[in-house]
Design an enzyme around this catalytic site. Structure first.
Site: not given
Length: 209
Positions: A128, A151, A159, A186
């Protein structure tokens, strides 16, 4: 991606109300509900899940709403399909136009969301505080947390890639389990893409010594 993404944010200020369309995408993590109009995507709603599938994502199909999809929703579903099943393909696809009030107002939240989309790539993660610094206010880590909660376009505006400085995944609108799955997905797909590129380079070197 080599180029900097500049998604189109459409506005109909002073115009007629949107004719909203809805699409349901059956993804490896469950039902993803997408709403939008001809001007852009309004919102992506992720499922709340208690159990996620193991292994590679195999399919991702539209189950409802495919009959009358405006172009931004077609682009959105194509992008999400690639994200889950062929991540390398997202580099070749346009980011759909976005049409949500939060992304039209000039605010720090908007700046944070665009910075996240442009600067934090597939398979990466930031804290953050790091994202606050990238967005131009290194002391605004708490405000970054608020931006993540607000979001409206998760996954596309990633996010889930924003974690705590300790390395813990932290909170997420779709739940911590989903956040950890997305990060793992990912990481694994990025490693796979890197191996494939290395193999291609080796084959080229062998073919042209």
């Amino acid at each position: 991606m080599a180029s900097r993404l500049v998604p189109k944010v459409n506005s109909k200020q002073g115009g007629s109300p949107c004719k909203e369309s809805h699409v349901v995408l059956l993804s490896p993590v469950g039902r993803i509900e997408i709403s939008g109009c001809e001007m852009g995507v309004h919102e992506i709603k992720l499922p709340k899940v208690s159990l996620l599938p193991a292994g590679r994502a195999e399919s991702c199909e539209v189950s409802q709403g495919h009959e009358e999809m405006p172009e931004p929703l077609q682009q959105c579903t194509a992008w999400l399909r690639a994200y889950f099943c062929e991540p390398g393909g997202t580099e070749r696809l346009p980011v759909p136009a976005l049409h949500h009030p939060l992304l039209q107002r000039d605010s720090f939240t908007r700046q944070v969301l665009w910075t996240l989309l442009n600067d934090v790539k597939f398979g990466e993660a930031v804290s953050y505080q790091q994202l606050a610094h990238l967005a131009g206010n290194r002391r605004a880590a708490r405000a970054v947390g608020g931006a993540m909660r607000s979001n409206p376009i998760p996954i596309i505006i990633p996010c889930h890639r924003v974690i705590r400085s300790s390395g813990d995944s932290g909170n997420y609108g779709g739940g911590q389990l989903l956040k950890e799955w997305l990060l793992s997905h990912e990481k694994l797909q990025k490693e796979k893409l890197q191996k494939e590129k290395l193999q291609e380079q080796l084959q080229e070197e062998l073919a042209h010594p």
